[in-house]
Scaffold this active site. Structure first.
Site, PDB file in Angstrom:
ATOM      1  N   MET A  35      56.458  11.999  38.195  1.00 31.14           N
ATOM      2  CA  MET A  35      56.557  11.395  36.592  1.00 31.14           C
ATOM      3  C   MET A  35      56.914  11.838  35.873  1.00 31.14           C
ATOM      4  SD  MET A  35      53.444   8.839  35.036  1.00 31.14           S
ATOM      5  CE  MET A  35      52.245  10.528  34.479  1.00 31.14           C
ATOM      6  N   VAL A  36      56.578  13.299  35.354  1.00 36.65           N
ATOM      7  CA  VAL A  36      56.530  14.164  34.086  1.00 36.65           C
ATOM      8  C   VAL A  36      58.193  15.005  34.314  1.00 36.65           C
ATOM      9  CG1 VAL A  36      56.152  16.208  33.307  1.00 36.65           C
ATOM     10  CG2 VAL A  36      54.474  14.696  33.701  1.00 36.65           C
TER      11      VAL A  36
ATOM     12  N   LEU B 220      53.779  23.742  32.203  1.00 34.05           N
ATOM     13  CA  LEU B 220      52.997  22.793  31.981  1.00 34.05           C
ATOM     14  C   LEU B 220      51.392  22.657  32.053  1.00 34.05           C
ATOM     15  CD1 LEU B 220      55.576  19.589  32.382  1.00 34.05           C
ATOM     16  CD2 LEU B 220      53.505  19.762  30.808  1.00 34.05           C
TER      17      LEU B 220
ATOM     18  N   SER C 233      47.090  20.639  30.999  1.00 37.62           N
ATOM     19  CA  SER C 233      46.378  19.202  30.802  1.00 37.62           C
ATOM     20  C   SER C 233      45.661  19.925  30.017  1.00 37.62           C
ATOM     21  CB  SER C 233      45.621  18.891  32.743  1.00 37.62           C
ATOM     22  OG  SER C 233      45.327  18.008  32.350  1.00 37.62           O
ATOM     23  N   SER C 234      45.150  18.742  29.924  1.00 42.15           N
ATOM     24  CA  SER C 234      43.921  18.983  28.562  1.00 42.15           C
ATOM     25  C   SER C 234      41.885  18.887  28.947  1.00 42.15           C
ATOM     26  CB  SER C 234      43.397  17.568  27.337  1.00 42.15           C
ATOM     27  OG  SER C 234      43.613  16.195  28.618  1.00 42.15           O
ATOM     28  N   CYS C 235      42.537  18.640  30.666  1.00 42.40           N
ATOM     29  CA  CYS C 235      41.371  19.007  31.573  1.00 42.40           C
ATOM     30  C   CYS C 235      40.909  20.583  31.280  1.00 42.40           C
ATOM     31  CB  CYS C 235      41.006  18.582  32.879  1.00 42.40           C
ATOM     32  SG  CYS C 235      42.217  19.776  33.577  1.00 42.40           S
TER      33      CYS C 235
ATOM     34  N   TYR D 196      41.549  22.312  39.902  1.00 42.54           N
ATOM     35  CA  TYR D 196      42.546  22.375  39.209  1.00 42.54           C
ATOM     36  C   TYR D 196      43.275  22.911  37.348  1.00 42.54           C
ATOM     37  CZ  TYR D 196      46.135  19.231  37.027  1.00 42.54           C
ATOM     38  OH  TYR D 196      47.621  18.480  36.013  1.00 42.54           O
TER      39      TYR D 196
ATOM     40  N   LYS E 257      45.022  25.626  36.106  1.00 44.59           N
ATOM     41  CA  LYS E 257      46.345  25.550  35.185  1.00 44.59           C
ATOM     42  C   LYS E 257      46.204  26.139  33.974  1.00 44.59           C
ATOM     43  CE  LYS E 257      48.659  21.865  36.439  1.00 44.59           C
ATOM     44  NZ  LYS E 257      50.062  22.408  36.314  1.00 44.59           N
TER      45      LYS E 257
ATOM     46  N   PRO F 195      49.548  19.059  27.696  1.00 45.05           N
ATOM     47  CA  PRO F 195      49.813  17.259  27.622  1.00 45.05           C
ATOM     48  C   PRO F 195      48.384  16.585  28.396  1.00 45.05           C
ATOM     49  CG  PRO F 195      51.241  18.340  28.853  1.00 45.05           C
ATOM     50  CD  PRO F 195      50.418  19.164  29.177  1.00 45.05           C
ATOM     51  N   THR F 196      47.841  15.721  27.038  1.00 38.88           N
ATOM     52  CA  THR F 196      46.634  14.501  27.100  1.00 38.88           C
ATOM     53  C   THR F 196      46.880  13.830  28.666  1.00 38.88           C
ATOM     54  OG1 THR F 196      45.178  13.589  26.333  1.00 38.88           O
ATOM     55  CG2 THR F 196      47.936  12.826  25.943  1.00 38.88           C
TER      56      THR F 196
ATOM     57  N   HIS G 295      45.742   8.167  38.668  1.00 40.88           N
ATOM     58  CA  HIS G 295      44.703   8.389  37.252  1.00 40.88           C
ATOM     59  C   HIS G 295      44.392   6.636  37.115  1.00 40.88           C
ATOM     60  CE1 HIS G 295      46.608  11.961  37.726  1.00 40.88           C
ATOM     61  NE2 HIS G 295      45.505  12.608  36.871  1.00 40.88           N
TER      62      HIS G 295
ATOM     63  N   LYS H 252      45.161  -3.141  39.758  1.00 44.41           N
ATOM     64  CA  LYS H 252      44.470  -4.182  39.883  1.00 44.41           C
ATOM     65  C   LYS H 252      44.777  -5.249  40.170  1.00 44.41           C
ATOM     66  CE  LYS H 252      40.954   0.106  40.858  1.00 44.41           C
ATOM     67  NZ  LYS H 252      39.376   0.139  39.974  1.00 44.41           N
TER      68      LYS H 252
ATOM     69  N   ARG I 270      39.700   8.364  26.284  1.00 47.59           N
ATOM     70  CA  ARG I 270      41.006   9.144  26.919  1.00 47.59           C
ATOM     71  C   ARG I 270      42.505   8.770  25.866  1.00 47.59           C
ATOM     72  NH1 ARG I 270      37.630  10.628  29.368  1.00 47.59           N
ATOM     73  NH2 ARG I 270      37.274  11.284  31.810  1.00 47.59           N
TER      74      ARG I 270
ATOM     75  N   ASP J 217      32.325   9.328  35.732  1.00 44.95           N
ATOM     76  CA  ASP J 217      32.710   8.770  34.276  1.00 44.95           C
ATOM     77  C   ASP J 217      34.050  10.117  34.572  1.00 44.95           C
ATOM     78  OD1 ASP J 217      31.576   6.953  33.497  1.00 44.95           O
ATOM     79  OD2 ASP J 217      29.866   7.222  32.470  1.00 44.95           O
TER      80      ASP J 217
HETATM   81  O1  GFB Z   1      42.429   9.290  35.490  1.00 39.59           O
HETATM   82  P1  GFB Z   1      41.412   9.437  36.017  1.00 39.59           P
HETATM   83  O2  GFB Z   1      41.188   9.813  37.126  1.00 39.59           O
HETATM   84  O3  GFB Z   1      41.017  11.181  35.187  1.00 39.59           O
HETATM   85  O4  GFB Z   1      39.537   8.755  35.259  1.00 39.59           O
HETATM   86  P2  GFB Z   1      40.306  12.152  34.186  1.00 39.59           P
HETATM   87  C1  GFB Z   1      39.867   8.379  33.687  1.00 39.59           C
HETATM   88  C2  GFB Z   1      38.736   8.126  33.420  1.00 39.59           C
HETATM   89  O5  GFB Z   1      38.759   6.258  34.158  1.00 39.59           O
HETATM   90  C3  GFB Z   1      37.241   7.884  34.325  1.00 39.59           C
HETATM   91  C4  GFB Z   1      37.960   6.119  35.125  1.00 39.59           C
HETATM   92  O6  GFB Z   1      36.078   8.230  33.562  1.00 39.59           O
HETATM   93  C5  GFB Z   1      37.136   7.403  35.725  1.00 39.59           C
HETATM   94  O7  GFB Z   1      36.005   7.594  36.009  1.00 39.59           O
HETATM   95  N1  GFB Z   1      38.203   4.784  35.286  1.00 39.59           N
HETATM   96  C6  GFB Z   1      37.559   3.387  36.242  1.00 39.59           C
HETATM   97  C7  GFB Z   1      39.157   5.553  36.907  1.00 39.59           C
HETATM   98  N2  GFB Z   1      38.540   2.973  36.927  1.00 39.59           N
HETATM   99  C8  GFB Z   1      39.411   3.831  37.856  1.00 39.59           C
HETATM  100  C9  GFB Z   1      40.553   3.776  37.794  1.00 39.59           C
HETATM  101  O8  GFB Z   1      40.518   2.810  39.265  1.00 39.59           O
HETATM  102  N3  GFB Z   1      40.597   4.655  39.140  1.00 39.59           N
HETATM  103  C10 GFB Z   1      40.808   6.182  38.027  1.00 39.59           C
HETATM  104  N4  GFB Z   1      41.071   7.448  38.477  1.00 39.59           N
HETATM  105  N5  GFB Z   1      39.896   6.239  37.155  1.00 39.59           N
HETATM  106  C11 GFB Z   1      41.807  13.311  35.936  1.00 39.59           C
HETATM  107  C12 GFB Z   1      41.237  14.323  36.378  1.00 39.59           C
HETATM  108  O9  GFB Z   1      40.703  13.526  35.167  1.00 39.59           O
HETATM  109  O10 GFB Z   1      42.816  13.463  34.749  1.00 39.59           O
HETATM  110  C13 GFB Z   1      42.804  15.679  36.190  1.00 39.59           C
HETATM  111  O11 GFB Z   1      40.625  15.212  36.864  1.00 39.59           O
HETATM  112  C14 GFB Z   1      43.924  15.697  35.286  1.00 39.59           C
HETATM  113  O12 GFB Z   1      42.220  17.196  36.913  1.00 39.59           O
HETATM  114  C15 GFB Z   1      43.550  14.197  34.867  1.00 39.59           C
HETATM  115  O13 GFB Z   1      43.120  16.403  34.069  1.00 39.59           O
HETATM  116  C16 GFB Z   1      44.734  13.976  33.600  1.00 39.59           C
HETATM  117  O14 GFB Z   1      40.002  11.996  32.858  1.00 39.59           O
HETATM  118  O15 GFB Z   1      38.467  11.966  34.069  1.00 39.59           O
END
Ligand code: GFB
Length: 313
Positions: free
Chosen positions: A21-22, A111, A113-115, A142, A146, A169-170, A185, A193, A215, A275
């Site tokens: 994507m990036v 590149l 990540s904000s994590c 991860y 980084k 990047p965020t 993500h 969904k 986020r 979460d």
């Molecule tokens: O986008 P996400 O997987 O990334 O999840 P993170 C963000 C939030 O959305 C979390 C919630 O609190 C998830 O529990 N969420 C709700 C969901 N429904 C869903 C769903 O159906 N799918 C997903 N995926 N999440 C990742 C990191 O963290 O973000 C990486 O694990 C990286 O290292 C990336 O930094 C940018 O922000 O939690």
């Protein structure tokens, strides 16, 4: 910081990870820059193999490199496949950064990540929050990879004088995202969904976690624009945050996606799923001070991403 612009016009520029994507957004953004864009597909070059990377770079001689190749995924993929995330990211960045030095690359942008910031870092998170506290457990492998990439760029700058810089990047979203529900993500997951529920006439959509985490979401074409800006105008060992400076709860994000898609059902929260970090909002003061700001409003970016999902995927 130097004010001297690094011109891309007339240079050979390698976008490592151009199918992601990036990377694909960077290729789109570079189209008007008058540079020669180099890419290498997986069949031609395995980024996990150091000799292949050194051989390919010695042959093609890129002058600038956008290091957008990475193993990425959402919270569940990170939490359940930590070995892949630490190994592949360390290998890719080590191979490319070291080969960039050996082959005389003039400028490289890594590149992250904000994590990379601590789980409970003060918000918004400024660049100097790095390594001030424990990481979020779901993605620490991860994040550690980084952080190592940032440190490599700083080390090669200090010891060898390489003009290698890092951008953090965020959370990103946009055309070309991964819509697989197990590894994606939150934005692509919820678009898919919500869209499926609308088409199939389901009343409810499941959201992982409590919906309370906050986020910040940056449209990937804005990121690509910011990266090109940094490549041209920034040269320092300090990594730079790239974001919008605004965040939203996952609950409100879901409501916004439902509005954009036209879904009127309910959301059900699966609190058995993690979460992750309670809040991730970047302090974008440094990037803004350099003269760059994100442009795309979240609603507009979500609309463009939905359109891409429905028509171009
Ligand atoms: O986008 P996400 O997987 O990334 O999840 P993170 C963000 C939030 O959305 C979390 C919630 O609190 C998830 O529990 N969420 C709700 C969901 N429904 C869903 C769903 O159906 N799918 C997903 N995926 N999440 C990742 C990191 O963290 O973000 C990486 O694990 C990286 O290292 C990336 O930094 C940018 O922000 O939690």
């Amino acid at each position: 910081m130097t004010e001297t612009a690094f011109e891309l016009a007339g240079r050979r520029v390698w976008v490592a990870g151009h199918r992601g994507m990036v990377g694909s957004a960077i290729v789109r953004r570079l189209a008007g820059e008058g540079c020669e864009i180099l890419t290498a597909g997986r069949a031609a070059l395995d980024l996990l193999r150091q000799t292949e990377v050194e051989g390919w770079m010695a042959e093609t001689r890129p002058q600038a490199v956008f290091l957008a190749a990475a193993k990425v995924g959402g919270i569940l993929a990170n939490d359940t496949r930590p070995a892949e995330f630490i190994y592949e990211n360390l290998a890719i960045e080590t191979n490319i950064i070291h080969a960039a030095w050996r082959t005389g690359v003039e400028k490289l942008l890594f590149l992250g990540s904000s994590c990379i910031y601590p789980k409970l870092a003060a918000q918004p998170m400024a660049e100097d929050a790095l390594m001030t506290g424990p990481l979020e457990p779901t993605n620490q492998c991860y994040a550690l990879a980084k952080i190592a990439g940032i440190k490599m760029c700083q080390a090669y700058r200090r010891q060898y004088g390489c003009d290698f810089i890092s951008a953090m990047p965020t959370n990103l979203y946009g055309p070309g995202d991964n819509f697989d529900l197990q590894s994606s993500h939150v934005v692509p997951a919820l678009i898919r969904k919500v869209h499926d529920a609308k088409v199939q006439g389901h009343a409810g959509v499941e959201i992982w976690g409590t919906g309370n985490p906050r986020r910040e979401f940056l449209f990937v074409d804005d990121l690509a624009d910011g990266l090109v800006y940094l490549m041209k105008h920034y040269s320092d060992d300090q990594h730079v945050n790239v974001g919008t400076g605004e965040d939203i709860t996952i609950r409100d994000l879901a409501a916004l996606i439902a509005e954009v898609v036209g879904f009127e059902g309910e959301f059900v929260f699966d609190t058995g799923k993690p979460d992750g970090t309670p809040r991730k909002l970047l302090d974008v003061g440094l990037m803004n001070g350099l003269g760059w700001q994100a442009k795309t409003r979240l609603r507009d970016g979500l609309r463009l991403t939905c359109d891409w999902y429905l028509t171009d995927r």
